[in-house]
Design a protein around this motif. Structure first.
Motif, PDB file in Angstrom:
ATOM      1  N   VAL A  26     -40.774  -4.050  63.703  1.00  0.00           N
ATOM      2  CA  VAL A  26     -41.586  -3.747  62.528  1.00  0.00           C
ATOM      3  C   VAL A  26     -42.956  -4.360  62.749  1.00  0.00           C
ATOM      4  CG1 VAL A  26     -41.829  -4.070  60.057  1.00  0.00           C
ATOM      5  CG2 VAL A  26     -39.569  -3.712  61.039  1.00  0.00           C
ATOM      6  N   ILE A  27     -43.973  -3.502  62.691  1.00  0.00           N
ATOM      7  CA  ILE A  27     -45.347  -3.981  62.842  1.00  0.00           C
ATOM      8  C   ILE A  27     -45.971  -3.957  61.455  1.00  0.00           C
ATOM      9  CG2 ILE A  27     -47.587  -3.534  63.866  1.00  0.00           C
ATOM     10  CD1 ILE A  27     -46.127  -2.175  66.174  1.00  0.00           C
ATOM     11  N   LYS A  28     -46.408  -5.105  61.025  1.00  0.00           N
ATOM     12  CA  LYS A  28     -47.032  -5.196  59.707  1.00  0.00           C
ATOM     13  C   LYS A  28     -48.538  -5.168  59.901  1.00  0.00           C
ATOM     14  CE  LYS A  28     -43.265  -7.648  57.562  1.00  0.00           C
ATOM     15  NZ  LYS A  28     -42.828  -8.822  56.839  1.00  0.00           N
ATOM     16  N   ARG A  29     -49.179  -4.285  59.193  1.00  0.00           N
ATOM     17  CA  ARG A  29     -50.622  -4.150  59.279  1.00  0.00           C
ATOM     18  C   ARG A  29     -51.139  -3.890  57.879  1.00  0.00           C
ATOM     19  NH1 ARG A  29     -53.625  -0.215  63.556  1.00  0.00           N
ATOM     20  NH2 ARG A  29     -53.589  -1.940  64.979  1.00  0.00           N
ATOM     21  N   ASP A  30     -52.089  -4.663  57.460  1.00  0.00           N
ATOM     22  CA  ASP A  30     -52.630  -4.532  56.115  1.00  0.00           C
ATOM     23  C   ASP A  30     -53.737  -3.474  56.127  1.00  0.00           C
ATOM     24  OD1 ASP A  30     -53.054  -4.941  53.466  1.00  0.00           O
ATOM     25  OD2 ASP A  30     -54.332  -6.694  53.736  1.00  0.00           O
ATOM     26  N   THR A  31     -53.417  -2.245  55.691  1.00  0.00           N
ATOM     27  CA  THR A  31     -54.394  -1.159  55.658  1.00  0.00           C
ATOM     28  C   THR A  31     -54.420  -0.545  54.265  1.00  0.00           C
ATOM     29  OG1 THR A  31     -52.781   0.490  56.376  1.00  0.00           O
ATOM     30  CG2 THR A  31     -54.077  -0.603  58.090  1.00  0.00           C
ATOM     31  N   ILE A  32     -55.512   0.155  54.003  1.00  0.00           N
ATOM     32  CA  ILE A  32     -55.675   0.845  52.720  1.00  0.00           C
ATOM     33  C   ILE A  32     -56.140   2.271  52.991  1.00  0.00           C
ATOM     34  CG2 ILE A  32     -56.213  -1.231  51.383  1.00  0.00           C
ATOM     35  CD1 ILE A  32     -59.181  -0.466  51.606  1.00  0.00           C
ATOM     36  N   ASN A  33     -56.000   3.094  51.994  1.00  0.00           N
ATOM     37  CA  ASN A  33     -56.579   4.432  52.029  1.00  0.00           C
ATOM     38  C   ASN A  33     -57.875   4.371  51.241  1.00  0.00           C
ATOM     39  OD1 ASN A  33     -54.416   5.350  53.474  1.00  0.00           O
ATOM     40  ND2 ASN A  33     -53.334   6.139  51.710  1.00  0.00           N
ATOM     41  N   LEU A  34     -58.973   4.514  51.938  1.00  0.00           N
ATOM     42  CA  LEU A  34     -60.300   4.406  51.344  1.00  0.00           C
ATOM     43  C   LEU A  34     -60.823   5.810  51.076  1.00  0.00           C
ATOM     44  CD1 LEU A  34     -62.716   2.561  50.670  1.00  0.00           C
ATOM     45  CD2 LEU A  34     -63.414   2.797  53.037  1.00  0.00           C
ATOM     46  N   GLU A  76     -61.805  10.819  52.710  1.00  0.00           N
ATOM     47  CA  GLU A  76     -60.609  10.001  52.525  1.00  0.00           C
ATOM     48  C   GLU A  76     -60.228   9.442  53.883  1.00  0.00           C
ATOM     49  OE1 GLU A  76     -56.227  10.130  50.437  1.00  0.00           O
ATOM     50  OE2 GLU A  76     -57.603  11.800  50.185  1.00  0.00           O
ATOM     51  N   LEU A  77     -60.354   8.134  54.013  1.00  0.00           N
ATOM     52  CA  LEU A  77     -60.102   7.435  55.260  1.00  0.00           C
ATOM     53  C   LEU A  77     -58.773   6.713  55.134  1.00  0.00           C
ATOM     54  CD1 LEU A  77     -61.497   6.831  57.967  1.00  0.00           C
ATOM     55  CD2 LEU A  77     -62.477   4.830  56.915  1.00  0.00           C
ATOM     56  N   LYS A  78     -57.762   7.229  55.842  1.00  0.00           N
ATOM     57  CA  LYS A  78     -56.409   6.658  55.748  1.00  0.00           C
ATOM     58  C   LYS A  78     -56.200   5.671  56.888  1.00  0.00           C
ATOM     59  CE  LYS A  78     -54.572  10.728  53.529  1.00  0.00           C
ATOM     60  NZ  LYS A  78     -53.596  11.788  53.534  1.00  0.00           N
ATOM     61  N   GLY A  79     -55.856   4.439  56.545  1.00  0.00           N
ATOM     62  CA  GLY A  79     -55.572   3.425  57.546  1.00  0.00           C
ATOM     63  C   GLY A  79     -56.737   2.513  57.829  1.00  0.00           C
ATOM     64  N   ALA A  80     -57.679   2.375  56.899  1.00  0.00           N
ATOM     65  CA  ALA A  80     -58.797   1.452  57.091  1.00  0.00           C
ATOM     66  C   ALA A  80     -58.339   0.026  56.782  1.00  0.00           C
ATOM     67  CB  ALA A  80     -59.957   1.836  56.176  1.00  0.00           C
ATOM     68  N   LYS A  81     -59.037  -0.951  57.326  1.00  0.00           N
ATOM     69  CA  LYS A  81     -58.728  -2.342  57.025  1.00  0.00           C
ATOM     70  C   LYS A  81     -59.179  -2.662  55.608  1.00  0.00           C
ATOM     71  CE  LYS A  81     -59.323  -4.111  61.707  1.00  0.00           C
ATOM     72  NZ  LYS A  81     -60.147  -4.995  62.535  1.00  0.00           N
ATOM     73  N   PHE A  82     -58.596  -3.726  55.063  1.00  0.00           N
ATOM     74  CA  PHE A  82     -58.935  -4.126  53.700  1.00  0.00           C
ATOM     75  C   PHE A  82     -60.405  -4.537  53.610  1.00  0.00           C
ATOM     76  CE2 PHE A  82     -58.698  -7.002  49.994  1.00  0.00           C
ATOM     77  CZ  PHE A  82     -58.214  -6.082  49.081  1.00  0.00           C
ATOM     78  N   ASN A  83     -60.855  -5.368  54.533  1.00  0.00           N
ATOM     79  CA  ASN A  83     -62.278  -5.697  54.672  1.00  0.00           C
ATOM     80  C   ASN A  83     -62.727  -5.070  55.980  1.00  0.00           C
ATOM     81  OD1 ASN A  83     -62.428  -7.253  52.323  1.00  0.00           O
ATOM     82  ND2 ASN A  83     -61.625  -9.037  53.386  1.00  0.00           N
ATOM     83  N   PRO A  98     -74.400   0.789  59.358  1.00  0.00           N
ATOM     84  CA  PRO A  98     -73.014   0.455  59.018  1.00  0.00           C
ATOM     85  C   PRO A  98     -72.906  -0.071  57.577  1.00  0.00           C
ATOM     86  CG  PRO A  98     -73.624  -0.475  61.140  1.00  0.00           C
ATOM     87  CD  PRO A  98     -74.869   0.054  60.535  1.00  0.00           C
ATOM     88  N   VAL A  99     -71.787   0.236  56.936  1.00  0.00           N
ATOM     89  CA  VAL A  99     -71.531  -0.188  55.560  1.00  0.00           C
ATOM     90  C   VAL A  99     -70.293  -1.072  55.568  1.00  0.00           C
ATOM     91  CG1 VAL A  99     -70.917   0.612  53.241  1.00  0.00           C
ATOM     92  CG2 VAL A  99     -72.547   1.897  54.614  1.00  0.00           C
ATOM     93  N   TYR A 100     -70.382  -2.231  54.931  1.00  0.00           N
ATOM     94  CA  TYR A 100     -69.265  -3.171  54.888  1.00  0.00           C
ATOM     95  C   TYR A 100     -68.484  -2.967  53.593  1.00  0.00           C
ATOM     96  CZ  TYR A 100     -66.625  -7.503  55.119  1.00  0.00           C
ATOM     97  OH  TYR A 100     -65.608  -8.412  55.165  1.00  0.00           O
ATOM     98  N   ASN A 101     -67.172  -2.769  53.723  1.00  0.00           N
ATOM     99  CA  ASN A 101     -66.294  -2.617  52.571  1.00  0.00           C
ATOM    100  C   ASN A 101     -65.631  -3.961  52.304  1.00  0.00           C
ATOM    101  OD1 ASN A 101     -64.597  -1.739  50.554  1.00  0.00           O
ATOM    102  ND2 ASN A 101     -63.132  -0.825  51.954  1.00  0.00           N
ATOM    103  N   LYS A 102     -65.768  -4.459  51.097  1.00  0.00           N
ATOM    104  CA  LYS A 102     -65.201  -5.757  50.735  1.00  0.00           C
ATOM    105  C   LYS A 102     -63.918  -5.594  49.940  1.00  0.00           C
ATOM    106  CE  LYS A 102     -69.708  -7.891  50.665  1.00  0.00           C
ATOM    107  NZ  LYS A 102     -70.727  -8.544  49.865  1.00  0.00           N
ATOM    108  N   GLY A 103     -63.034  -4.728  50.397  1.00  0.00           N
ATOM    109  CA  GLY A 103     -61.734  -4.578  49.761  1.00  0.00           C
ATOM    110  C   GLY A 103     -61.654  -3.453  48.753  1.00  0.00           C
ATOM    111  N   SER A 104     -62.713  -2.711  48.551  1.00  0.00           N
ATOM    112  CA  SER A 104     -62.689  -1.609  47.587  1.00  0.00           C
ATOM    113  C   SER A 104     -61.904  -0.432  48.148  1.00  0.00           C
ATOM    114  CB  SER A 104     -64.121  -1.169  47.278  1.00  0.00           C
ATOM    115  OG  SER A 104     -64.110  -0.061  46.420  1.00  0.00           O
ATOM    116  N   ARG A 105     -61.251   0.287  47.273  1.00  0.00           N
ATOM    117  CA  ARG A 105     -60.521   1.489  47.691  1.00  0.00           C
ATOM    118  C   ARG A 105     -61.296   2.761  47.356  1.00  0.00           C
ATOM    119  NH1 ARG A 105     -55.097   0.176  48.857  1.00  0.00           N
ATOM    120  NH2 ARG A 105     -54.625  -1.964  48.270  1.00  0.00           N
ATOM    121  N   TYR A 106     -62.399   2.625  46.630  1.00  0.00           N
ATOM    122  CA  TYR A 106     -63.242   3.767  46.266  1.00  0.00           C
ATOM    123  C   TYR A 106     -64.696   3.355  46.457  1.00  0.00           C
ATOM    124  CZ  TYR A 106     -65.250   7.610  43.629  1.00  0.00           C
ATOM    125  OH  TYR A 106     -65.974   8.708  43.264  1.00  0.00           O
ATOM    126  N   MET A 107     -65.443   4.164  47.207  1.00  0.00           N
ATOM    127  CA  MET A 107     -66.837   3.829  47.495  1.00  0.00           C
ATOM    128  C   MET A 107     -67.732   5.038  47.271  1.00  0.00           C
ATOM    129  SD  MET A 107     -66.516   1.667  51.030  1.00  0.00           S
ATOM    130  CE  MET A 107     -68.163   1.015  50.975  1.00  0.00           C
TER     131      MET A 107
END
Length: 172
Positions: A26-34, A76-83, A98-107
């Motif tokens: 099991v590989i745990k990876r913290d990703t979000i759908n942005l 819709e970016l599936k599998g982006a990092k949280f930050n 480049p744009v830095y995402n600070k944990g947002s799921r909607y930009m």
């Protein structure tokens, strides 16, 4: 007896081959759908521009997670990092910083437009034309009569070099 020994041998071989397989990992990876929209500085949606995350695909580690905007600028970016840092494909129309995402799921992202490029700054463009046929100037013979002095009229049938037949051939 023979069938009994064959059955035991078969069971032992199946048991040994089952032990050779790797256990599931099991590989745990913290990703979000942005998801969100991308607009230019005038508020118009930017269509079909590529967006990439610094996160890589699990199946192909040399590829980055990415997507493209649709005609309304939605992505819709599936599998982006949280930050995560989002980069955009190079464009001649937009300053793709480049744009830095600070944990947002909607930009909602606004990209600045680049100034127009003057392609004639170094080598100006000169448009020239060369005449294929000699320029024809019509000659008019003006005739007037003094019989009706109160009505001034003149008639001038045109005459061209080479005659009217040559002129009609040039027009065709």
């Amino acid at each position: 007896m023979r069938t009994f020994l064959c059955a035991i041998l078969l069971l032992v071989s199946i048991n040994l081959s089952a032990q050779k397989s790797k256990p599931d990992t099991v590989i745990k990876r913290d990703t979000i759908n942005l998801r969100g929209y991308i607009y230019d500085s005038m508020g118009k949606p930017i269509r079909h521009i590529g967006i990439q995350s610094t996160n890589t695909w699990m199946e192909a580690p040399s590829w980055h997670v990415g997507t493209m905007t649709d005609t309304t600028g939605y992505f819709e970016l599936k599998g982006a990092k949280f930050n995560d840092t989002l980069t955009f494909e190079e464009s001649v129309l937009y300053n793709a910083v480049p744009v830095y995402n600070k944990g947002s799921r909607y930009m909602i992202i606004y990209l600045a437009s680049l100034p127009p490029i003057d392609i004639t700054a170094q080598n100006p463009i000169a448009i020239t034309a060369v005449r294929k046929h000699k320029k024809v100037t019509p000659i008019f013979n003006v005739t007037y009569s003094t019989a009706n002095i109160d009505k001034f009229s003149f008639q001038a049938p045109p005459k061209f070099e080479g005659g009217n037949g040559h002129f009609t051939e040039l027009i065709k």
